[in-house]
Structure formats: structure tokens, C-alpha cells
Design an enzyme around this catalytic site. Sequence first.
Site, PDB file in Angstrom:
ATOM      1  N   GLY A   1       2.229  -0.677  -5.121  1.00 24.69           N
ATOM      2  CA  GLY A   1       2.483  -1.329  -6.405  1.00 24.69           C
ATOM      3  C   GLY A   1       2.956  -2.769  -6.245  1.00 24.69           C
TER       4      GLY A   1
ATOM      5  N   ASN B   1      10.984   2.092 -14.844  1.00 30.81           N
ATOM      6  CA  ASN B   1      11.404   3.067 -13.826  1.00 30.81           C
ATOM      7  C   ASN B   1      12.858   3.508 -13.972  1.00 30.81           C
ATOM      8  OD1 ASN B   1      11.261   0.186 -13.013  1.00 30.81           O
ATOM      9  ND2 ASN B   1      12.546   0.861 -11.321  1.00 30.81           N
TER      10      ASN B   1
ATOM     11  N   GLN C   1       4.631   3.668 -12.967  1.00 30.15           N
ATOM     12  CA  GLN C   1       5.286   4.927 -13.366  1.00 30.15           C
ATOM     13  C   GLN C   1       4.473   5.700 -14.403  1.00 30.15           C
ATOM     14  OE1 GLN C   1       7.791   6.225 -11.858  1.00 30.15           O
ATOM     15  NE2 GLN C   1       8.827   4.532 -10.840  1.00 30.15           N
TER      16      GLN C   1
ATOM     17  N   THR D   1      -9.135  -4.518   7.047  1.00 30.74           N
ATOM     18  CA  THR D   1      -9.886  -3.260   7.143  1.00 30.74           C
ATOM     19  C   THR D   1      -9.280  -2.237   6.191  1.00 30.74           C
ATOM     20  OG1 THR D   1     -10.367  -3.777   9.431  1.00 30.74           O
ATOM     21  CG2 THR D   1     -10.659  -1.480   8.768  1.00 30.74           C
TER      22      THR D   1
ATOM     23  N   CYS E   1      15.164   1.068  -5.267  1.00 30.20           N
ATOM     24  CA  CYS E   1      15.270  -0.185  -4.499  1.00 30.20           C
ATOM     25  C   CYS E   1      16.577  -0.893  -4.805  1.00 30.20           C
ATOM     26  CB  CYS E   1      14.109  -1.123  -4.759  1.00 30.20           C
ATOM     27  SG  CYS E   1      13.003  -0.640  -6.036  1.00 30.20           S
TER      28      CYS E   1
END
Length: 400
Positions: free
Chosen positions: A74, A152, A180, A238, A336
Site C-alpha cells: 500500500g 485504519n 482497508q 522483476t 505503525c
Amino acid sequence: MPLDPPLYLDACATSPPAEAVLAAMQAVHRQAWANPSSLHGFGLAAAEQLERSRLQLADLLGAHSEELVFTSGGSEAIHLALLGVCSAVPPGRLLISAIEHPATVAAASQLQSRGWQLEILPVDSCGTLELEALERLLQPPTRLLSLIWGQNEVGSLQAVEAIGRRCRAAGVLLHLDAVQVVGHQPIAFAELPVDLLSFTAHKLQGPRGIGGLLVRRGLALDPLISGGGQERGRRGGTEPVALAAGMAVALQLAMDRLNANGGRDPLAEPRDQLLERLLALPGLRLSGPDPRRAEPRLPHHLSLLVDLAEGQPASGRSLVHALWQEGVAASSGSACSSGAAARAGAVAPSPVLQALGHGAAIAASGLRLSLGPWLSLQDLEAVPAAVERALQRLRNEGSP
Ligand SMILES: Cc1ncc(COP(=O)(O)O)c(C=O)c1O
């Protein structure tokens, strides 16, 4: 007695990978491990597998497959949306709300240092965007609004269709942080008046390390990472073929649950029952929208403000520790921000709760419980008593 095994009620931080996700990733790691850009048969098998996942995900989100850019999650999707769109046009004004995820705040402040004017839109006491404030700024030089669809920390959901229509009418682009929301309600990107939409796999029992950005066809977007021209030149590197397969399975499982329940998240009902029982305990009150009054709220999300005694807010951090001792994994605010506060050794008031109008002490007393399909009704039965014991433990310790 602490709950044994402990219960995980922190789905909004991350979620345990589903068995089917792990199985799909293992199979792809074995069979389609090659570089999808290689021209030999191994590479073609990987490229085909990657495109199958892209098609499946786009289909589940009501988008075209070429609109999906794979990212690492995100936070990267949000940075790609804001920095990618804004570096493709001359600086103007950028709008965000006062309750954005730190990734959006960080990307916006990068743009500010590149000459963009940043305006932060207020929310009401439920965490709903104030539309009058938005309307006043929907004029030049505003070019982009970035908005968190499902918050959140306090669970508020924004009226994105009405907001998107206003943005369209004003010629302003709209990016939604839907991290969310994806997997918890049906999404038809093609029908939404929205230009960009960010999501991540690990919130819906997919793998960590992959997410996506939907980019409306024709919209100019500069890459953050250049190199081999992967992802139609929008993200070099990649591609993680197995992670993409895991994300597709995770979203499929989530959509199957929604479809089997008439398009509504089956977690809403147990969440409402849990909320009712928690609000019967002394010292607990709801923060964010009230689902009992049909105020729009993330269906798996419950957030509370906690007092130890009349007028004595608890420390959300201490409560999370005390709850863990009772066998319940929860968060105070967002994972966080609680992590950052813990490292600083401080009881940090949540900027989101402050944006809803709470003072510093109350804004440090938040508790978030978020549910996932791994929890049974019987599991949830035990939660209110565990919360009560945790509160009692803090009261006994005389902890704030
Ligand atoms: C609303 C919201 N936006 C963005 C993110 C960041 O997502 P990720 O952890 O995949 O980078 C999170 C994760 O906590 C979130 O809750």
C-alpha cells in the site's frame, strides 16, 4: 487465565496468510519461478502466470487488467499515485484529509518540497470529510485529491461516489487509499468516479510485500522506479509472480465471502455484537462512526476510547500490553504509529483522534480491535471478559 491460544484481533495491522494463499504461492514458486521478461519457455510460463493473476485481480475489482500496476504494498502504491501523477504535470495544489495514513502524508510532503501547495481538509467528530471545505478548494490550481476511503484507526468510510462526482465536475483527479476497504465490500473501479486506487495483499490474508495501484486508462503516470520497463513502464523490477498469485487467491476468497453474504461483509454482525458487549463495560466508549446509528464504518473494525476512572484516560499502549497478557492481540491506534511511539518510549497522542477533536490525553487512550474470518463467534465470546481483566490489571497497577 489468559486465553490460550491467544486471539488475533489486529486484522487492520495485518492478517495471517490463508492456507490456500500459501499453497498457491508454493505451487507458483515451483512451477513459474522464472523471469516473466525472459523469452524462453520458462519465462513465458512465468509471464502467463503473472497475467492470469493480473486478470483475476482486475476482474475482482471491476477494472481492466492494463489498469493494474503491481507494487510492493500500500505505501508504495500511494507514493506511485501521488508522485507519479504529480510529476507528470506542472506543480499545483494537492488536497489530502487530516486523517490520512502516514504514507500519504509523507508523499504529500515530498510534493510540497517540489513546489506543490498542500491543503489539509478537516473531518468531523466521526472522521467524515467536511464537504464544504472540499468544495471551496475544488478549483484551480487544485489538481489532485488523495483520500483514505476506510480509515485504519477510527474506521470511518468516506462517501467516495459523491466526492468523486464533485472532483470530476471540477477537473480534479481523485486517488483513493482503499487499503482497508478492498476485500470488505464489492468494488467496481470502472463505475467509480475515481482515477487511482491503492490496495495491499497483507490486510486480506494475502502475502506481505505486494499490493497494487489501479490507474484509470489514459492517465499519465511517471514511474518511481525505472529500469526494465516492466508494468508497462510504470514500475521497473522483476515482478513477484508468486506473490501476485497469492494476492489473487486472497482477494478471491474475500470476494467469495462477500458474495455468499449478499455483498456484505459477514464480519459486521459479530463486530456489532462485540461492540455492544464492550460498551456495557465501564470506561469504554466508541470512537469514529457508530454502526448502531448506521454511520458508515469499516465492517471489521471497532475502535474505543478508554478511561480507567472518571476523567482519567488510560494509556492505549499500556492497555495493548495488558490485553496481550490476557491473550488478546490488539492495537492502540494504527500499528505503525504505535510502533513509532513505543520506540520513542512515549505515550503519543494519535494525530487521527486529534483530528476528530479529542485532546492529547484522550487521543492517547485509543484501542482498536479488528476482526478477520479466522475468528469464530465462540472466540469472540471471550473477548469482553479479557478486556475487563486487562482494565482491572491497569487499575490495580495505578497505571494511567
Ligand atoms: C489505510 C492504510 N493505507 C496504507 C497502508 C500501508 O500499506 P502497506 O503496509 O501495505 O504499505 C496501511 C497499512 O497499515 C493502511 O492501513
